[in-house]
Design an enzyme around this catalytic site. Structure first.
Site, PDB file in Angstrom:
ATOM      1  N   ASP A 112       0.838  -1.195   0.000  1.00 41.91           N
ATOM      2  CA  ASP A 112       0.000   0.000   0.000  1.00 41.91           C
ATOM      3  C   ASP A 112       0.880   1.255   0.000  1.00 41.91           C
ATOM      4  O   ASP A 112       1.767   1.388  -0.824  1.00 41.91           O
ATOM      5  CB  ASP A 112      -0.976  -0.026   1.183  1.00 41.91           C
ATOM      6  CG  ASP A 112      -2.041   1.049   1.092  1.00 41.91           C
ATOM      7  OD1 ASP A 112      -2.893   0.970   0.189  1.00 41.91           O
ATOM      8  OD2 ASP A 112      -2.011   1.992   1.904  1.00 41.91           O
ATOM      9  N   TYR A 126      -2.680  10.517  -0.112  1.00 38.23           N
ATOM     10  CA  TYR A 126      -3.734  10.476  -1.116  1.00 38.23           C
ATOM     11  C   TYR A 126      -3.944  11.838  -1.777  1.00 38.23           C
ATOM     12  O   TYR A 126      -4.424  11.913  -2.907  1.00 38.23           O
ATOM     13  CB  TYR A 126      -5.034   9.964  -0.489  1.00 38.23           C
ATOM     14  CG  TYR A 126      -4.885   8.529  -0.043  1.00 38.23           C
ATOM     15  CD1 TYR A 126      -5.049   7.496  -0.960  1.00 38.23           C
ATOM     16  CD2 TYR A 126      -4.529   8.211   1.257  1.00 38.23           C
ATOM     17  CE1 TYR A 126      -4.885   6.171  -0.573  1.00 38.23           C
ATOM     18  CE2 TYR A 126      -4.357   6.895   1.659  1.00 38.23           C
ATOM     19  CZ  TYR A 126      -4.540   5.877   0.728  1.00 38.23           C
ATOM     20  OH  TYR A 126      -4.356   4.573   1.110  1.00 38.23           O
ATOM     21  N   HIS A 178      -5.079  -7.390   0.849  1.00 37.86           N
ATOM     22  CA  HIS A 178      -4.387  -6.132   1.096  1.00 37.86           C
ATOM     23  C   HIS A 178      -3.515  -6.170   2.353  1.00 37.86           C
ATOM     24  O   HIS A 178      -2.504  -5.478   2.421  1.00 37.86           O
ATOM     25  CB  HIS A 178      -5.428  -5.016   1.229  1.00 37.86           C
ATOM     26  CG  HIS A 178      -4.863  -3.635   1.259  1.00 37.86           C
ATOM     27  ND1 HIS A 178      -4.252  -3.058   0.175  1.00 37.86           N
ATOM     28  CD2 HIS A 178      -4.810  -2.701   2.254  1.00 37.86           C
ATOM     29  CE1 HIS A 178      -3.854  -1.829   0.484  1.00 37.86           C
ATOM     30  NE2 HIS A 178      -4.178  -1.601   1.741  1.00 37.86           N
TER      31      HIS A 178
END
Length: 384
Positions: free
Chosen positions: A196, A302, A359
């Site tokens: 990630d 992000y 994930h």
């Protein structure tokens, strides 16, 4: 064997870090309990009744999670965290001093490979606790082939948040983590494993930092490079691309209501795995975010990665990895892109496709991820 024998710093260390113990004030724990107890679960809706979770978590799941959270013992989690060797290092970056929290186990072997393990979102350093346990059961301090360093990325858990007076990017994080490794005495080179957000920091390290000599990833979200025929993908990869298309990228609202944070993060743990993790695991993760006030400070990457016009990390030619690159592919990852896409982003010398996992691979299948990383290092380190 516990962790105590693995606390001896390597003789090359430049700046010794300070020992750290997690200790959340009792008043904060009481406040969290009060907020959870007072929080109301929303009304019954069609969406909240769908047991296949096509619209997210169910109302029943959230009710059950709320009840269990009220009985949750954070002090037991703190005791577990503090059983590992925890440290804080002061890192100067761009004129600001940051505290970087990390876990580490050190080897006595002269040939030990320094290795970073970098967590993602909505995870934390706690993702790698199972792997650290596996390592101390498998090796002694004299036979451990690695020095393992597991930082809390800036803005996460017990590390300092990003600055308020300027933008803060993956490049800043990578520079700070590289400085940490130099301080610990690993200026001659180190390997990196990341998923990630951690994979994106690893990508920057591998692309532009000479000391990062071998990079292993288990996440590689990127657009179609445009020069690979779909017929070249196997069936698992075709299914993975369907899953990737379904993933599309609050802070203030989620930071004021613990039940909202639980719903948001809990849904990710349930949807991004192939087997639901225990409710205890999810509550531990959400409690860490809440008690360290880090949700709002953890999502800054992000801003960089999903701003229109920006190039994502893994397809960015600036961060092409011209050194050994390894990849572990898990089918329930949020964006399990094909091998030949990953191969366009670096010198892919190791690739392993798994039938299960998602994930949170370090939590879901720690033995599998550790074996991949060890096999990758055995293959590449002598020539990296």
């Amino acid at each position: 064997m516990g962790f105590e024998p693995f606390r001896t710093f390597p003789p090359t260390i430049v700046t010794e870090p300070s020992p750290f113990n997690a200790s959340i004030p009792d008043a904060k724990l009481v406040k969290l309990h009060e907020l959870v107890k007072a929080a109301e679960v929303g009304p019954v809706t069609y969406e909240g009744l769908q047991q296949d979770r096509r619209y997210g978590i169910t109302r029943d799941w959230l009710n059950n999670a709320k009840e269990q959270w009220q009985r949750f013992d954070w002090k037991a989690v703190e005791k577990e965290i503090n059983s590992f060797p925890n440290y804080k290092a002061q890192i100067e970056h761009d004129g600001t001093i940051f505290d970087v929290h990390f876990l580490a186990i050190f080897s006595e072997a002269k040939s030990a490979v320094p290795a970073l393990m970098l967590h993602g979102w909505p995870g934390s350093f706690m993702e790698f606790l199972p792997i650290l346990r596996l390592l101390i059961r498998k090796y002694s301090p004299s036979t451990l082939p690695y020095h393992i360093v597991v930082p809390s990325l800036p803005g996460y858990a017990f590390s300092s948040p990003p600055p308020l007076d300027r933008d803060f990017r993956l490049e800043d994080v990578a520079q700070m983590i590289d400085t940490l490794m130099v301080q610990l005495g690993f200026g001659e080179g180190y390997a990196v494993q990341g998923g990630d957000i951690g994979s994106k920091v690893a990508r920057v390290l591998g692309g532009v930092h000479r000391r990062a000599k071998a990079i292993h990833l288990n996440f590689g979200i990127m657009p179609d490079p445009g020069n690979i025929a779909p017929s070249e993908h196997n069936e698992l990869e075709k299914d993975g691309l369907v899953r990737a298309r379904e993933f599309a990228p609050l802070a203030l609202s989620l930071s004021t209501n613990p039940l909202a944070l639980l719903a948001w993060i809990g849904e990710k743990f349930l949807d991004w795995t192939d087997e639901d993790p225990t409710l205890e695991t999810i509550i531990e993760a959400v409690s860490l975010y809440w008690l360290t006030d880090c949700f709002a400070t953890s999502i800054y990457p992000y801003r960089q990665l999903f701003t229109p016009g920006n190039i994502g990390a893994h397809e960015n030619p600036t961060w092409h990895i011209n050194k050994p690159l390894g990849f572990s592919w898990f089918p329930k990852e949020i964006a399990p892109v094909p091998r030949n896409w990953i191969a366009t982003t670096g010198d892919l010398v190791f690739f392993r496709q798994h039938q299960r996992g998602g994930h949170f691979a370090a939590i879901e299948h720690p033995e599998v991820l550790l074996k991949d990383f060890e096999d990758f290092l055995r293959q590449v380190w002598s020539t990296s």
